[in-house]
Enzyme design. Structure first.
Site, PDB file in Angstrom:
ATOM      1  N   SER A 290       0.847  -1.197   0.000  1.00 31.41           N
ATOM      2  CA  SER A 290       0.000   0.000   0.000  1.00 31.41           C
ATOM      3  C   SER A 290       0.879   1.244   0.000  1.00 31.41           C
ATOM      4  CB  SER A 290      -0.867   0.021   1.265  1.00 31.41           C
ATOM      5  OG  SER A 290      -1.535   1.260   1.389  1.00 31.41           O
TER       6      SER A 290
ATOM      7  N   TYR B  43      -1.875  -1.052  10.656  1.00 34.51           N
ATOM      8  CA  TYR B  43      -2.018  -1.422   9.241  1.00 34.51           C
ATOM      9  C   TYR B  43      -0.816  -0.946   8.422  1.00 34.51           C
ATOM     10  CZ  TYR B  43      -3.888  -1.351   4.465  1.00 34.51           C
ATOM     11  OH  TYR B  43      -4.065  -1.507   3.112  1.00 34.51           O
TER      12      TYR B  43
HETATM   13  P1  NAD Z   1     -11.640  -6.016   0.327  1.00 34.58           P
HETATM   14  O1  NAD Z   1     -12.256  -5.901   1.653  1.00 34.58           O
HETATM   15  O2  NAD Z   1     -12.540  -6.078  -0.832  1.00 34.58           O
HETATM   16  O3  NAD Z   1     -10.659  -7.247   0.263  1.00 34.58           O
HETATM   17  C1  NAD Z   1      -9.933  -7.692   1.385  1.00 34.58           C
HETATM   18  C2  NAD Z   1     -10.221  -9.143   1.569  1.00 34.58           C
HETATM   19  O4  NAD Z   1      -9.376  -9.666   2.590  1.00 34.58           O
HETATM   20  C3  NAD Z   1     -11.620  -9.454   2.049  1.00 34.58           C
HETATM   21  O5  NAD Z   1     -12.520  -9.587   0.969  1.00 34.58           O
HETATM   22  C4  NAD Z   1     -11.443 -10.765   2.790  1.00 34.58           C
HETATM   23  O6  NAD Z   1     -11.816 -11.846   1.956  1.00 34.58           O
HETATM   24  C5  NAD Z   1      -9.954 -10.860   3.016  1.00 34.58           C
HETATM   25  N1  NAD Z   1      -9.646 -11.096   4.427  1.00 34.58           N
HETATM   26  C6  NAD Z   1      -9.608 -10.200   5.431  1.00 34.58           C
HETATM   27  N2  NAD Z   1      -9.314 -10.832   6.588  1.00 34.58           N
HETATM   28  C7  NAD Z   1      -9.172 -12.156   6.289  1.00 34.58           C
HETATM   29  C8  NAD Z   1      -8.873 -13.316   7.047  1.00 34.58           C
HETATM   30  N3  NAD Z   1      -8.632 -13.257   8.379  1.00 34.58           N
HETATM   31  N4  NAD Z   1      -8.834 -14.507   6.406  1.00 34.58           N
HETATM   32  C9  NAD Z   1      -9.069 -14.590   5.083  1.00 34.58           C
HETATM   33  N5  NAD Z   1      -9.340 -13.520   4.303  1.00 34.58           N
HETATM   34  C10 NAD Z   1      -9.391 -12.321   4.915  1.00 34.58           C
HETATM   35  O7  NAD Z   1     -10.658  -4.757   0.205  1.00 34.58           O
HETATM   36  P2  NAD Z   1      -9.460  -4.428  -0.820  1.00 34.58           P
HETATM   37  O8  NAD Z   1      -9.254  -2.994  -0.696  1.00 34.58           O
HETATM   38  O9  NAD Z   1      -9.708  -5.036  -2.141  1.00 34.58           O
HETATM   39  O10 NAD Z   1      -8.209  -5.126  -0.135  1.00 34.58           O
HETATM   40  C11 NAD Z   1      -7.325  -5.972  -0.813  1.00 34.58           C
HETATM   41  C12 NAD Z   1      -5.901  -5.635  -0.425  1.00 34.58           C
HETATM   42  O11 NAD Z   1      -5.581  -4.358  -0.927  1.00 34.58           O
HETATM   43  C13 NAD Z   1      -5.633  -5.588   1.075  1.00 34.58           C
HETATM   44  O12 NAD Z   1      -4.396  -6.227   1.342  1.00 34.58           O
HETATM   45  C14 NAD Z   1      -5.524  -4.109   1.341  1.00 34.58           C
HETATM   46  O13 NAD Z   1      -4.715  -3.843   2.455  1.00 34.58           O
HETATM   47  C15 NAD Z   1      -4.904  -3.642   0.060  1.00 34.58           C
HETATM   48  N6  NAD Z   1      -5.020  -2.217  -0.175  1.00 34.58           N
HETATM   49  C16 NAD Z   1      -6.233  -1.655  -0.354  1.00 34.58           C
HETATM   50  C17 NAD Z   1      -6.324  -0.298  -0.556  1.00 34.58           C
HETATM   51  C18 NAD Z   1      -7.638   0.385  -0.747  1.00 34.58           C
HETATM   52  O14 NAD Z   1      -7.692   1.620  -0.760  1.00 34.58           O
HETATM   53  N7  NAD Z   1      -8.739  -0.334  -0.901  1.00 34.58           N
HETATM   54  C19 NAD Z   1      -5.169   0.483  -0.588  1.00 34.58           C
HETATM   55  C20 NAD Z   1      -3.939  -0.131  -0.425  1.00 34.58           C
HETATM   56  C21 NAD Z   1      -3.872  -1.484  -0.216  1.00 34.58           C
END
Ligand code: NAD
Ligand code: MG
Length: 303
Positions: free
Chosen positions: A195, A208
């Site tokens: 991120s 985080y």
């Molecule tokens: P999202 O909520 O759609 O996806 C995250 C997924 O993580 C969830 O759908 C869930 O299935 C899974 N998860 C969480 N805890 C879990 C557990 N204990 N066991 C199994 N699965 C688990 O959100 P997203 O934004 O698509 O996130 C995906 C990745 O992108 C993450 O690593 C997040 O940190 C990263 N990210 C997101 C952003 C943003 O702005 N959305 C920015 C930077 C990084």
């Protein structure tokens, strides 16, 4: 503009500023991990637009957090590029996950749904074992599941949350890669998800942001260790993306309407806009790329 069938695709030229909804987003709240299907507006994961070009022929891809957000966009793209997809997600996300299963199957590929809590070591071992039982190997591993819960004051940040964030974001990365590597052949690809928070941490994301920095460092060390085996390891570093994570505690409620506004492109990214980064790093066109970070931030600067 459109392709020769008249369909809008991920390659249809457009202005990135106006291509998608801009803030403000309507106020909304879900309990973590949240569902994409309950968001307003619904994120675009490329369901109606991503067109594959056989860049992942008959590959076996495991995607954690494949039910929603960035992982769902990667799973859809992978299937349309010719890969079978193993979907990892939490049991409470079954409704989102079944939509992705259907999309993978509509692409003519096999989908294997493996719900489980990856903050527990055994779930990571089970995920890899079920993949090997079904497909015999792992060609692409996208480590994307993540926990993000904003807490304004260190006094309110519990040891329980700190521990759970590290178990989900860092320990699971260790457990799932350790389990998968013995089932990977030369040419396999591991893609982790960091991120911008690794570089420009927000004050309310102490735990985080620190895990995201750990993911970067782990990935670059592992890339060197696995290079002689012909297994590549790369990182995708997203900026602000419109996903369930953000509306289920990742951002405080008052920050959700304006989420993404501070990016130079003036809006949050949609998951469909980052799928191509995962495809690029998964497929053989990036055969000399390992230990790299591909930042997809809407213009927020990264090192
Ligand atoms: P999202 O909520 O759609 O996806 C995250 C997924 O993580 C969830 O759908 C869930 O299935 C899974 N998860 C969480 N805890 C879990 C557990 N204990 N066991 C199994 N699965 C688990 O959100 P997203 O934004 O698509 O996130 C995906 C990745 O992108 C993450 O690593 C997040 O940190 C990263 N990210 C997101 C952003 C943003 O702005 N959305 C920015 C930077 C990084
Ligand atoms: Mg989800």
């Amino acid at each position: 503009m459109s392709d020769d069938t008249g369909t809008v695709t991920q390659n249809t030229p457009r202005n990135p500023v106006t291509a998608y909804p801009q803030p403000e987003q309507p106020p909304q709240d879900q309990s973590a991990p949240g569902l994409a299907q309950e968001m307003d507006p619904k994120p675009d994961h490329g369901e109606d637009t991503y067109v594959g070009a056989n860049r992942l022929p008959d590959r076996v891809a495991v995607v954690t957090g494949a039910d929603s957000g960035i992982g769902r966009a990667a799973a859809i793209a992978f299937a349309r590029e010719g890969a079978d997809v193993v979907l990892s997600y939490l049991p409470s996300e079954e409704a989102d996950a079944q939509e992705v299963v259907a999309l993978v199957e509509q692409a003519g590929r096999r989908a294997l749904a493996v719900p489980g809590d990856l903050s527990q070591e055994q779930a990571n071992l089970d995920l890899v074992q079920k993949t090997v039982d079904a497909f015999g190997r792992v060609d692409v591993l996208v480590v994307n599941a993540g926990k993000q819960t904003a807490v304004e004051d260190i006094a309110e940040l519990t040891t329980e949350q700190f521990d759970q964030t590290f178990r989900t974001n860092v320990y699971a990365l260790f457990w799932v890669t350790k389990a998968a590597v013995p089932h990977m052949q030369p040419g396999a690809s591991i893609i982790t998800t960091s991120s911008v928070q690794a570089y420009t941490p927000s004050p309310n994301l102490l735990d985080y942001a620190t895990t995201k920095s750990a993911i970067n460092t782990y990935s670059k060390a592992l890339a060197q260790q696995l290079a002689p085996k012909g297994i590549r390891v790369n990182v995708v570093a997203p900026g602000p993306f419109w996903t369930a994570l953000q509306v289920s505690g990742g951002q405080p409620p008052e920050a959700r309407p304006e989420f993404g506004a501070q990016a130079p492109l003036g809006r949050a990214g949609q998951p469909a806009e980052i799928a191509g980064a995962y495809v690029h790093l998964a497929c053989a066109e990036s055969s000399y790329t390992t230990g790299a970070t591909l930042s997809v931030t809407g213009g927020d600067p990264t090192p």
